[in-house]
Design a protein around this motif. Structure first.
Motif, PDB file in Angstrom:
ATOM      1  N   ASP A 102       8.541   2.296 -16.939  1.00  0.00           N
ATOM      2  CA  ASP A 102       8.948   2.967 -15.707  1.00  0.00           C
ATOM      3  C   ASP A 102       7.773   3.616 -14.975  1.00  0.00           C
ATOM      4  OD1 ASP A 102      11.621   2.310 -16.123  1.00  0.00           O
ATOM      5  OD2 ASP A 102      11.957   4.081 -17.380  1.00  0.00           O
ATOM      6  N   ASP A 103       6.598   3.599 -15.584  1.00  0.00           N
ATOM      7  CA  ASP A 103       5.436   4.246 -14.982  1.00  0.00           C
ATOM      8  C   ASP A 103       4.189   3.418 -15.251  1.00  0.00           C
ATOM      9  OD1 ASP A 103       3.962   6.107 -13.601  1.00  0.00           O
ATOM     10  OD2 ASP A 103       3.665   7.414 -15.336  1.00  0.00           O
ATOM     11  N   ALA A 104       4.269   2.119 -14.927  1.00  0.00           N
ATOM     12  CA  ALA A 104       3.173   1.199 -15.244  1.00  0.00           C
ATOM     13  C   ALA A 104       1.904   1.532 -14.477  1.00  0.00           C
ATOM     14  CB  ALA A 104       3.600  -0.242 -14.942  1.00  0.00           C
ATOM     15  N   ASP A 105       2.041   2.159 -13.288  1.00  0.00           N
ATOM     16  CA  ASP A 105       0.851   2.451 -12.499  1.00  0.00           C
ATOM     17  C   ASP A 105      -0.045   3.487 -13.152  1.00  0.00           C
ATOM     18  OD1 ASP A 105       1.510   0.626 -10.599  1.00  0.00           O
ATOM     19  OD2 ASP A 105       2.379   2.060  -9.196  1.00  0.00           O
ATOM     20  N   SER A 106       0.490   4.234 -14.143  1.00  0.00           N
ATOM     21  CA  SER A 106      -0.345   5.212 -14.833  1.00  0.00           C
ATOM     22  C   SER A 106      -1.320   4.529 -15.776  1.00  0.00           C
ATOM     23  CB  SER A 106       0.530   6.213 -15.615  1.00  0.00           C
ATOM     24  OG  SER A 106       1.180   5.565 -16.699  1.00  0.00           O
ATOM     25  N   ASN A 107      -1.091   3.249 -16.058  1.00  0.00           N
ATOM     26  CA  ASN A 107      -1.998   2.493 -16.909  1.00  0.00           C
ATOM     27  C   ASN A 107      -2.936   1.695 -16.018  1.00  0.00           C
ATOM     28  OD1 ASN A 107      -2.817  -0.076 -18.477  1.00  0.00           O
ATOM     29  ND2 ASN A 107      -2.108   1.328 -20.067  1.00  0.00           N
ATOM     30  N   LEU A 108      -4.216   1.994 -16.092  1.00  0.00           N
ATOM     31  CA  LEU A 108      -5.194   1.397 -15.192  1.00  0.00           C
ATOM     32  C   LEU A 108      -5.286  -0.109 -15.360  1.00  0.00           C
ATOM     33  CD1 LEU A 108      -7.296   1.997 -13.017  1.00  0.00           C
ATOM     34  CD2 LEU A 108      -8.944   2.450 -14.848  1.00  0.00           C
ATOM     35  N   VAL A 109      -5.138  -0.590 -16.592  1.00  0.00           N
ATOM     36  CA  VAL A 109      -5.212  -2.031 -16.849  1.00  0.00           C
ATOM     37  C   VAL A 109      -4.097  -2.759 -16.111  1.00  0.00           C
ATOM     38  CG1 VAL A 109      -4.996  -3.805 -18.619  1.00  0.00           C
ATOM     39  CG2 VAL A 109      -6.358  -1.757 -19.073  1.00  0.00           C
ATOM     40  N   ILE A 110      -2.868  -2.248 -16.243  1.00  0.00           N
ATOM     41  CA  ILE A 110      -1.728  -2.881 -15.584  1.00  0.00           C
ATOM     42  C   ILE A 110      -1.886  -2.809 -14.069  1.00  0.00           C
ATOM     43  CG2 ILE A 110       0.781  -2.831 -15.301  1.00  0.00           C
ATOM     44  CD1 ILE A 110      -0.239  -3.700 -18.076  1.00  0.00           C
ATOM     45  N   HIS A 111      -2.316  -1.658 -13.574  1.00  0.00           N
ATOM     46  CA  HIS A 111      -2.501  -1.491 -12.133  1.00  0.00           C
ATOM     47  C   HIS A 111      -3.568  -2.456 -11.606  1.00  0.00           C
ATOM     48  CE1 HIS A 111      -2.524   0.361  -8.250  1.00  0.00           C
ATOM     49  NE2 HIS A 111      -3.749   0.852  -8.374  1.00  0.00           N
ATOM     50  N   ALA A 112      -4.683  -2.572 -12.323  1.00  0.00           N
ATOM     51  CA  ALA A 112      -5.749  -3.475 -11.897  1.00  0.00           C
ATOM     52  C   ALA A 112      -5.280  -4.921 -11.903  1.00  0.00           C
ATOM     53  CB  ALA A 112      -6.969  -3.311 -12.805  1.00  0.00           C
ATOM     54  N   TRP A 113      -4.509  -5.296 -12.924  1.00  0.00           N
ATOM     55  CA  TRP A 113      -4.046  -6.677 -12.999  1.00  0.00           C
ATOM     56  C   TRP A 113      -3.068  -7.005 -11.878  1.00  0.00           C
ATOM     57  CZ3 TRP A 113      -5.542 -11.088 -14.662  1.00  0.00           C
ATOM     58  CH2 TRP A 113      -4.662 -12.167 -14.650  1.00  0.00           C
ATOM     59  N   ARG A 114      -2.189  -6.060 -11.561  1.00  0.00           N
ATOM     60  CA  ARG A 114      -1.255  -6.282 -10.451  1.00  0.00           C
ATOM     61  C   ARG A 114      -2.013  -6.539  -9.149  1.00  0.00           C
ATOM     62  NH1 ARG A 114       3.438  -1.642 -11.292  1.00  0.00           N
ATOM     63  NH2 ARG A 114       4.901  -2.953 -12.437  1.00  0.00           N
ATOM     64  N   LEU A 115      -3.028  -5.722  -8.893  1.00  0.00           N
ATOM     65  CA  LEU A 115      -3.813  -5.898  -7.670  1.00  0.00           C
ATOM     66  C   LEU A 115      -4.553  -7.225  -7.685  1.00  0.00           C
ATOM     67  CD1 LEU A 115      -5.282  -2.294  -7.227  1.00  0.00           C
ATOM     68  CD2 LEU A 115      -3.400  -3.339  -5.958  1.00  0.00           C
ATOM     69  N   TRP A 116      -5.084  -7.604  -8.854  1.00  0.00           N
ATOM     70  CA  TRP A 116      -5.791  -8.885  -8.975  1.00  0.00           C
ATOM     71  C   TRP A 116      -4.843 -10.045  -8.695  1.00  0.00           C
ATOM     72  CZ3 TRP A 116     -10.700 -10.646  -9.676  1.00  0.00           C
ATOM     73  CH2 TRP A 116     -10.832 -11.988 -10.076  1.00  0.00           C
ATOM     74  N   ARG A 117      -3.657 -10.005  -9.288  1.00  0.00           N
ATOM     75  CA  ARG A 117      -2.718 -11.102  -9.118  1.00  0.00           C
ATOM     76  C   ARG A 117      -2.184 -11.185  -7.698  1.00  0.00           C
ATOM     77  NH1 ARG A 117       2.656 -12.038 -12.716  1.00  0.00           N
ATOM     78  NH2 ARG A 117       3.500 -10.695 -11.100  1.00  0.00           N
ATOM     79  N   ASN A 118      -2.139 -10.034  -7.025  1.00  0.00           N
ATOM     80  CA  ASN A 118      -1.690 -10.002  -5.640  1.00  0.00           C
ATOM     81  C   ASN A 118      -2.840 -10.251  -4.664  1.00  0.00           C
ATOM     82  OD1 ASN A 118       0.948  -9.441  -6.404  1.00  0.00           O
ATOM     83  ND2 ASN A 118       0.651  -7.228  -6.304  1.00  0.00           N
TER      84      ASN A 118
END
Length: 244
Positions: free
Chosen positions: A137-153
């Motif tokens: 419910d708070d994936a953006d607090s994890n930098l790895v997940i946030h970075a990957w989302r931006l990369w994939r987008n």
């Protein structure tokens, strides 16, 4: 022996809102390259080979010229000439920087430090610290997940710290994010070596492989300073369907 450094640690410089502006892109890029050279020395030029095992922002000191110095070797391990990896039942280090094979099974190698380096690069570029835990419910607090989302987008540069203003170079920042994602690959074999990372950073025409989804995130962890047991760690496997 005490080492005096004039500019604290990259942890203070990157995260403290009153200090973030002191590190423009040129300084941050030079810090990334300096850490790479330091690790290169520990892994390949030092005899015996040294694995740090606790590479993190608060263990990177900055001198008067903003040159990085890797510090705190209390958890480091040395390797013989014919040794490339080892196992331990006592897991030491810092949550959020540990490679999955070390956190889950106590396996460490040169590639364990490479994983931690990848996390460090994401932190230096973004000015944010990686969370130790993953919550769906708070994936953006994890930098790895946030970075990957931006990369994939196809918008990885949105990760760049706004405190730098327009000082950063798009192609350098993009390349650093790309290298960081390669360093945090799940399988140690897929992570680049330090010589390869140095080439990636210094030769802009070197073609970089595409990173795979960083599938491992820590969701709950026991006390790693105590005796390690598999049951002390719960792992969350992040598939493409979990990352919008």
């Amino acid at each position: 022996m005490f080492l005096f450094v004039a500019n604290e640690t990259i942890f203070r410089k990157c995260v403290d809102p009153t200090k973030q502006g002191e590190l423009d892109w040129t300084k941050r890029y030079n810090i990334i390259k300096g850490i790479t050279r330091g690790l290169q020395y520990l892994h390949y030029d030092s005899h015996p080979t040294i694995i740090h095992r606790d590479l993190k922002a608060s263990n990177i000191l900055l001198d008067a010229d903003m040159n990085p110095k890797i510090a705190d070797f209390g958890t480091a391990r040395s390797f013989g000439a014919d040794q490339s990896k080892a196992n331990t039942k006592t897991i030491v280090g810092t949550y959020g920087y540990m490679s999955p094979e070390y956190a889950m099974r106590g396996h460490f190698s040169l590639k364990s430090d490479v994983y931690s380096f990848g996390i460090l690069v994401l932190e230096i570029v973004s000015g944010k610290m990686n969370s130790s835990f993953y919550h769906i419910d708070d994936a953006d607090s994890n930098l790895v997940i946030h970075a990957w989302r931006l990369w994939r987008n196809e918008s990885p540069l949105r990760l760049v710290d706004l405190a730098m203003g327009e000082s950063y170079q798009n192609h350098e920042a993009f390349r650093c994010i790309h290298i960081a994602l390669l360093c945090i690959q799940e399988d140690p074999v897929d992570r680049p070596t330090l010589p390869a990372i140095i080439l990636m950073l210094t030769d802009s025409i070197t073609t970089l492989p595409l990173p795979r989804t960083p599938r491992f995130c820590l969701s709950s962890m026991g006390d790693f300073s105590s005796q390690y047991t598999h049951n002390s760690i719960s792992d969350a496997w992040i598939g493409d369907s979990d990352l919008p």
